[in-house]
Design a protein around this motif. Structure first.
Motif, PDB file in Angstrom:
ATOM      1  N   MET A 177       8.718  50.254 -20.407  1.00 45.02           N
ATOM      2  CA  MET A 177       7.870  49.492 -19.506  1.00 45.02           C
ATOM      3  C   MET A 177       7.440  48.179 -20.165  1.00 45.02           C
ATOM      4  O   MET A 177       6.999  48.161 -21.303  1.00 45.02           O
ATOM      5  N   THR A 178       7.578  47.089 -19.419  1.00 42.72           N
ATOM      6  CA  THR A 178       7.153  45.779 -19.907  1.00 42.72           C
ATOM      7  C   THR A 178       5.647  45.616 -19.693  1.00 42.72           C
ATOM      8  O   THR A 178       5.007  46.469 -19.055  1.00 42.72           O
ATOM      9  N   ALA A 179       5.112  44.526 -20.153  1.00 41.83           N
ATOM     10  CA  ALA A 179       3.680  44.238 -19.970  1.00 41.83           C
ATOM     11  C   ALA A 179       3.312  44.080 -18.501  1.00 41.83           C
ATOM     12  O   ALA A 179       2.152  44.250 -18.122  1.00 41.83           O
ATOM     13  N   THR A 180       4.311  43.776 -17.659  1.00 40.27           N
ATOM     14  CA  THR A 180       4.042  43.613 -16.229  1.00 40.27           C
ATOM     15  C   THR A 180       4.381  44.875 -15.434  1.00 40.27           C
ATOM     16  O   THR A 180       4.340  44.870 -14.212  1.00 40.27           O
ATOM     17  N   GLY A 181       4.752  45.969 -16.139  1.00 37.96           N
ATOM     18  CA  GLY A 181       5.004  47.244 -15.473  1.00 37.96           C
ATOM     19  C   GLY A 181       6.419  47.433 -14.978  1.00 37.96           C
ATOM     20  O   GLY A 181       6.674  48.350 -14.196  1.00 37.96           O
ATOM     21  N   THR A 182       7.351  46.612 -15.417  1.00 41.47           N
ATOM     22  CA  THR A 182       8.740  46.754 -14.980  1.00 41.47           C
ATOM     23  C   THR A 182       9.566  47.403 -16.089  1.00 41.47           C
ATOM     24  O   THR A 182       9.155  47.438 -17.247  1.00 41.47           O
ATOM     25  N   LEU A 183      10.734  47.874 -15.740  1.00 41.77           N
ATOM     26  CA  LEU A 183      11.679  48.396 -16.722  1.00 41.77           C
ATOM     27  C   LEU A 183      12.374  47.210 -17.373  1.00 41.77           C
ATOM     28  O   LEU A 183      12.912  46.353 -16.679  1.00 41.77           O
ATOM     29  N   PRO A 184      12.355  47.120 -18.710  1.00 43.39           N
ATOM     30  CA  PRO A 184      13.037  45.989 -19.343  1.00 43.39           C
ATOM     31  C   PRO A 184      14.541  46.058 -19.101  1.00 43.39           C
ATOM     32  O   PRO A 184      15.138  47.127 -19.178  1.00 43.39           O
ATOM     33  N   SER A 185      15.126  44.895 -18.769  1.00 48.69           N
ATOM     34  CA  SER A 185      16.559  44.831 -18.493  1.00 48.69           C
ATOM     35  C   SER A 185      17.043  43.415 -18.762  1.00 48.69           C
ATOM     36  O   SER A 185      16.249  42.525 -19.092  1.00 48.69           O
ATOM     37  N   ARG A 186      18.346  43.211 -18.590  1.00 45.45           N
ATOM     38  CA  ARG A 186      18.930  41.885 -18.813  1.00 45.45           C
ATOM     39  C   ARG A 186      18.139  40.858 -17.997  1.00 45.45           C
ATOM     40  O   ARG A 186      17.864  41.077 -16.825  1.00 45.45           O
ATOM     41  N   GLY A 187      17.731  39.762 -18.662  1.00 45.21           N
ATOM     42  CA  GLY A 187      16.950  38.715 -17.993  1.00 45.21           C
ATOM     43  C   GLY A 187      15.451  38.841 -18.212  1.00 45.21           C
ATOM     44  O   GLY A 187      14.689  37.972 -17.800  1.00 45.21           O
ATOM     45  N   THR A 188      15.023  39.938 -18.857  1.00 43.58           N
ATOM     46  CA  THR A 188      13.602  40.103 -19.177  1.00 43.58           C
ATOM     47  C   THR A 188      13.287  39.254 -20.402  1.00 43.58           C
ATOM     48  O   THR A 188      13.966  39.364 -21.422  1.00 43.58           O
ATOM     49  N   ILE A 189      12.252  38.437 -20.285  1.00 47.27           N
ATOM     50  CA  ILE A 189      11.849  37.585 -21.396  1.00 47.27           C
ATOM     51  C   ILE A 189      10.399  37.897 -21.742  1.00 47.27           C
ATOM     52  O   ILE A 189       9.541  37.963 -20.865  1.00 47.27           O
ATOM     53  N   ALA A 190      10.141  38.104 -23.027  1.00 49.14           N
ATOM     54  CA  ALA A 190       8.772  38.297 -23.513  1.00 49.14           C
ATOM     55  C   ALA A 190       8.223  36.923 -23.892  1.00 49.14           C
ATOM     56  O   ALA A 190       8.895  36.147 -24.571  1.00 49.14           O
ATOM     57  N   VAL A 191       7.006  36.624 -23.449  1.00 54.41           N
ATOM     58  CA  VAL A 191       6.406  35.297 -23.627  1.00 54.41           C
ATOM     59  C   VAL A 191       4.947  35.440 -24.044  1.00 54.41           C
ATOM     60  O   VAL A 191       4.370  36.521 -23.987  1.00 54.41           O
ATOM     61  N   ASN A 192       4.357  34.330 -24.418  1.00 54.03           N
ATOM     62  CA  ASN A 192       2.904  34.260 -24.511  1.00 54.03           C
ATOM     63  C   ASN A 192       2.453  33.764 -23.145  1.00 54.03           C
ATOM     64  O   ASN A 192       2.737  32.625 -22.775  1.00 54.03           O
ATOM     65  N   PRO A 193       1.743  34.600 -22.366  1.00 54.49           N
ATOM     66  CA  PRO A 193       1.386  34.200 -21.005  1.00 54.49           C
ATOM     67  C   PRO A 193       0.417  33.015 -20.947  1.00 54.49           C
ATOM     68  O   PRO A 193       0.223  32.437 -19.891  1.00 54.49           O
ATOM     69  N   ASP A 194      -0.160  32.630 -22.088  1.00 50.90           N
ATOM     70  CA  ASP A 194      -0.984  31.417 -22.101  1.00 50.90           C
ATOM     71  C   ASP A 194      -0.118  30.164 -21.991  1.00 50.90           C
ATOM     72  O   ASP A 194      -0.597  29.122 -21.561  1.00 50.90           O
ATOM     73  N   LEU A 195       1.134  30.267 -22.388  1.00 50.16           N
ATOM     74  CA  LEU A 195       2.059  29.140 -22.282  1.00 50.16           C
ATOM     75  C   LEU A 195       2.926  29.271 -21.035  1.00 50.16           C
ATOM     76  O   LEU A 195       3.025  28.338 -20.242  1.00 50.16           O
ATOM     77  N   ILE A 196       3.567  30.413 -20.889  1.00 55.80           N
ATOM     78  CA  ILE A 196       4.451  30.668 -19.747  1.00 55.80           C
ATOM     79  C   ILE A 196       3.887  31.865 -18.995  1.00 55.80           C
ATOM     80  O   ILE A 196       3.951  32.992 -19.499  1.00 55.80           O
ATOM     81  N   PRO A 197       3.307  31.660 -17.829  1.00 54.29           N
ATOM     82  CA  PRO A 197       2.694  32.775 -17.093  1.00 54.29           C
ATOM     83  C   PRO A 197       3.718  33.846 -16.711  1.00 54.29           C
ATOM     84  O   PRO A 197       4.896  33.553 -16.497  1.00 54.29           O
ATOM     85  N   TYR A 198       3.231  35.100 -16.651  1.00 57.14           N
ATOM     86  CA  TYR A 198       4.095  36.205 -16.220  1.00 57.14           C
ATOM     87  C   TYR A 198       4.715  35.881 -14.858  1.00 57.14           C
ATOM     88  O   TYR A 198       4.112  35.206 -14.025  1.00 57.14           O
ATOM     89  N   HIS A 199       5.901  36.387 -14.656  1.00 53.49           N
ATOM     90  CA  HIS A 199       6.691  36.266 -13.434  1.00 53.49           C
ATOM     91  C   HIS A 199       7.261  34.865 -13.236  1.00 53.49           C
ATOM     92  O   HIS A 199       7.850  34.588 -12.186  1.00 53.49           O
ATOM     93  N   SER A 200       7.103  33.980 -14.219  1.00 47.96           N
ATOM     94  CA  SER A 200       7.717  32.657 -14.122  1.00 47.96           C
ATOM     95  C   SER A 200       9.221  32.788 -14.224  1.00 47.96           C
ATOM     96  O   SER A 200       9.738  33.578 -15.026  1.00 47.96           O
ATOM     97  N   ARG A 201       9.924  32.023 -13.424  1.00 43.43           N
ATOM     98  CA  ARG A 201      11.376  31.946 -13.514  1.00 43.43           C
ATOM     99  C   ARG A 201      11.701  31.052 -14.703  1.00 43.43           C
ATOM    100  O   ARG A 201      11.059  30.019 -14.902  1.00 43.43           O
ATOM    101  N   MET A 202      12.683  31.429 -15.506  1.00 44.48           N
ATOM    102  CA  MET A 202      12.988  30.688 -16.725  1.00 44.48           C
ATOM    103  C   MET A 202      14.478  30.377 -16.827  1.00 44.48           C
ATOM    104  O   MET A 202      15.315  31.205 -16.480  1.00 44.48           O
ATOM    105  N   ILE A 203      14.760  29.184 -17.325  1.00 49.47           N
ATOM    106  CA  ILE A 203      16.116  28.811 -17.717  1.00 49.47           C
ATOM    107  C   ILE A 203      16.018  28.429 -19.185  1.00 49.47           C
ATOM    108  O   ILE A 203      15.241  27.551 -19.555  1.00 49.47           O
ATOM    109  N   ILE A 204      16.782  29.117 -20.015  1.00 50.06           N
ATOM    110  CA  ILE A 204      16.715  28.928 -21.466  1.00 50.06           C
ATOM    111  C   ILE A 204      18.032  28.313 -21.921  1.00 50.06           C
ATOM    112  O   ILE A 204      19.108  28.816 -21.607  1.00 50.06           O
ATOM    113  N   ILE A 205      17.913  27.212 -22.671  1.00 47.90           N
ATOM    114  CA  ILE A 205      19.098  26.511 -23.157  1.00 47.90           C
ATOM    115  C   ILE A 205      19.101  26.569 -24.672  1.00 47.90           C
ATOM    116  O   ILE A 205      18.192  26.076 -25.333  1.00 47.90           O
ATOM    117  N   GLY A 206      20.129  27.223 -25.199  1.00 48.09           N
ATOM    118  CA  GLY A 206      20.303  27.317 -26.645  1.00 48.09           C
ATOM    119  C   GLY A 206      21.462  26.451 -27.082  1.00 48.09           C
ATOM    120  O   GLY A 206      21.974  25.636 -26.312  1.00 48.09           O
TER     121      GLY A 206
END
Length: 168
Positions: free
Chosen positions: A90-119
Protein backbone atom coordinates in the motif's frame (compact mmCIF):
# COMPACT_ATOMS: atom_id res chain seq x y z
CA UNK A 1 86.01 60.05 -21.66
CA UNK A 2 84.59 59.85 -18.18
CA UNK A 3 82.14 62.56 -19.17
CA UNK A 4 80.95 60.47 -22.17
CA UNK A 5 80.46 57.40 -19.97
CA UNK A 6 78.59 59.57 -17.47
CA UNK A 7 76.35 61.06 -20.21
CA UNK A 8 75.62 57.60 -21.69
CA UNK A 9 74.77 56.35 -18.19
CA UNK A 10 72.34 59.23 -17.59
CA UNK A 11 70.80 58.66 -21.04
CA UNK A 12 70.27 54.94 -20.26
CA UNK A 13 68.79 55.69 -16.84
CA UNK A 14 66.44 58.23 -18.43
CA UNK A 15 65.39 55.70 -21.03
CA UNK A 16 64.75 53.08 -18.29
CA UNK A 17 62.63 55.56 -16.32
CA UNK A 18 60.53 56.25 -19.42
CA UNK A 19 60.08 52.49 -19.99
CA UNK A 20 59.10 52.03 -16.32
CA UNK A 21 56.51 54.82 -16.65
CA UNK A 22 55.15 53.21 -19.81
CA UNK A 23 54.92 49.82 -18.09
CA UNK A 24 53.21 51.38 -15.07
CA UNK A 25 50.64 53.02 -17.38
CA UNK A 26 50.04 49.69 -19.13
CA UNK A 27 49.67 47.97 -15.74
CA UNK A 28 47.17 50.59 -14.61
CA UNK A 29 45.14 50.11 -17.82
CA UNK A 30 45.27 46.32 -17.41
CA UNK A 31 44.10 46.59 -13.77
CA UNK A 32 41.22 48.83 -14.84
CA UNK A 33 40.25 46.35 -17.59
CA UNK A 34 40.44 43.53 -15.04
CA UNK A 35 38.08 45.39 -12.69
CA UNK A 36 35.64 45.91 -15.56
CA UNK A 37 35.86 42.22 -16.51
CA UNK A 38 35.31 41.12 -12.89
CA UNK A 39 32.30 43.41 -12.63
CA UNK A 40 30.85 42.00 -15.86
CA UNK A 41 31.59 38.45 -14.68
CA UNK A 42 29.72 39.09 -11.41
CA UNK A 43 26.77 40.59 -13.32
CA UNK A 44 26.62 37.53 -15.58
CA UNK A 45 26.95 35.15 -12.60
CA UNK A 46 24.02 36.82 -10.85
CA UNK A 47 22.00 36.69 -14.06
CA UNK A 48 22.87 32.99 -14.53
CA UNK A 49 22.01 32.15 -10.90
CA UNK A 50 18.52 33.58 -11.38
CA UNK A 51 17.72 31.31 -14.35
CA UNK A 52 15.35 28.49 -13.46
CA UNK A 53 14.69 25.19 -15.22
CA UNK A 54 11.32 26.63 -16.26
CA UNK A 55 13.13 29.54 -17.92
CA UNK A 56 15.23 27.09 -19.91
CA UNK A 57 12.59 24.53 -20.80
CA UNK A 58 9.35 26.40 -20.48
CA UNK A 59 6.33 24.48 -19.30
CA UNK A 60 2.91 23.81 -20.77
CA UNK A 61 0.00 25.63 -19.16
CA UNK A 62 -0.84 24.24 -15.73
CA UNK A 63 2.41 22.29 -15.49
CA UNK A 64 5.36 22.99 -13.22
CA UNK A 65 8.92 21.86 -13.73
CA UNK A 66 11.62 21.03 -11.21
CA UNK A 67 15.01 19.34 -11.15
CA UNK A 68 15.34 16.54 -8.59
CA UNK A 69 17.39 13.48 -7.67
CA UNK A 70 15.70 10.21 -8.62
CA UNK A 71 16.27 6.80 -7.12
CA UNK A 72 14.20 3.64 -7.39
CA UNK A 73 12.45 1.43 -4.87
CA UNK A 74 10.95 -2.06 -5.03
CA UNK A 75 8.49 -2.46 -2.12
CA UNK A 76 7.12 -5.74 -3.48
CA UNK A 77 10.66 -7.25 -3.63
CA UNK A 78 12.07 -5.57 -0.53
CA UNK A 79 15.38 -7.41 -0.22
CA UNK A 80 17.14 -4.42 1.36
CA UNK A 81 14.43 -3.88 3.98
CA UNK A 82 14.44 -0.18 3.04
CA UNK A 83 11.92 -0.16 0.17
CA UNK A 84 8.81 0.15 2.34
CA UNK A 85 8.07 2.10 5.52
CA UNK A 86 5.16 -0.11 6.48
CA UNK A 87 2.88 -2.25 4.36
CA UNK A 88 4.70 -2.84 1.04
CA UNK A 89 1.35 -3.49 -0.66
CA UNK A 90 0.00 0.00 0.00
CA UNK A 91 1.26 3.46 -0.95
CA UNK A 92 0.85 6.58 1.18
CA UNK A 93 -2.31 7.35 -0.81
CA UNK A 94 -3.81 3.87 -0.22
CA UNK A 95 -3.13 2.37 -3.65
CA UNK A 96 -1.23 -0.76 -4.62
CA UNK A 97 2.24 0.25 -5.82
CA UNK A 98 2.73 -0.53 -9.51
CA UNK A 99 4.52 0.66 -12.64
CA UNK A 100 4.16 4.47 -12.79
CA UNK A 101 3.96 4.93 -9.01
CA UNK A 102 6.27 7.72 -7.90
CA UNK A 103 7.19 8.49 -4.29
CA UNK A 104 7.54 12.25 -3.70
CA UNK A 105 7.73 14.87 -1.01
CA UNK A 106 4.12 16.12 -1.13
CA UNK A 107 5.31 19.59 -0.06
CA UNK A 108 6.95 19.88 -3.48
CA UNK A 109 4.81 17.63 -5.68
CA UNK A 110 1.29 17.08 -4.31
CA UNK A 111 -0.14 13.56 -4.21
CA UNK A 112 -2.03 12.46 -7.33
CA UNK A 113 -0.08 14.88 -9.54
CA UNK A 114 0.54 13.62 -13.04
CA UNK A 115 4.29 13.46 -13.71
CA UNK A 116 6.58 13.28 -16.71
CA UNK A 117 10.15 12.44 -15.73
CA UNK A 118 13.04 13.02 -18.11
CA UNK A 119 16.33 11.31 -17.40
CA UNK A 120 19.47 10.82 -19.41
CA UNK A 121 18.22 8.99 -22.55
CA UNK A 122 14.88 7.96 -21.03
CA UNK A 123 11.45 9.43 -20.27
CA UNK A 124 8.53 8.06 -18.29
CA UNK A 125 5.10 9.04 -17.09
CA UNK A 126 3.74 8.40 -13.63
CA UNK A 127 1.65 9.62 -10.73
CA UNK A 128 2.71 10.94 -7.33
CA UNK A 129 1.14 8.30 -5.07
CA UNK A 130 3.70 7.51 -2.42
CA UNK A 131 6.36 8.96 -0.15
CA UNK A 132 9.21 7.57 1.88
CA UNK A 133 11.81 8.42 4.47
CA UNK A 134 14.23 10.00 2.00
CA UNK A 135 11.47 12.09 0.40
CA UNK A 136 10.40 13.39 3.81
CA UNK A 137 14.02 14.43 4.51
CA UNK A 138 14.93 15.76 1.05
CA UNK A 139 12.41 17.94 -0.77
CA UNK A 140 14.06 17.59 -4.18
CA UNK A 141 14.04 13.78 -4.29
CA UNK A 142 11.76 11.21 -5.90
CA UNK A 143 11.66 7.43 -5.81
CA UNK A 144 10.41 5.52 -8.86
CA UNK A 145 8.63 2.19 -8.38
CA UNK A 146 10.33 -0.89 -9.84
CA UNK A 147 8.97 -4.43 -9.81
CA UNK A 148 12.16 -6.02 -8.50
CA UNK A 149 15.07 -5.16 -6.28
CA UNK A 150 17.75 -5.76 -8.94
CA UNK A 151 16.27 -3.31 -11.46
CA UNK A 152 15.81 -0.74 -8.67
CA UNK A 153 19.49 -1.04 -7.74
CA UNK A 154 20.54 -0.86 -11.40
CA UNK A 155 18.59 2.39 -11.75
CA UNK A 156 20.89 3.94 -9.16
CA UNK A 157 20.81 7.66 -8.40
CA UNK A 158 20.18 10.12 -11.23
CA UNK A 159 19.52 13.81 -11.75
CA UNK A 160 16.22 14.21 -13.62
CA UNK A 161 13.78 16.88 -14.72
CA UNK A 162 10.19 16.47 -13.61
CA UNK A 163 7.18 18.12 -15.18
CA UNK A 164 4.13 17.77 -12.96
CA UNK A 165 0.52 18.87 -13.03
CA UNK A 166 -1.49 18.87 -9.85
CA UNK A 167 -4.68 16.82 -9.87
CA UNK A 168 -7.92 18.81 -9.96
Amino acid sequence: MLLIVFMVGIFCIGKLLIEIETLEEKLEIANHELKIAKSENERLRLQFDSITIEDLLGSPEGWKVVGVIATAYAPLDNKSGMCADGNPNMTATGTLPSRGTIAVNPDLIPYHSRMIIIGDSWIMEGTALDTGGRMRQEIYWIDIFHEDYISAMEFGKQEVIVFFKEAN
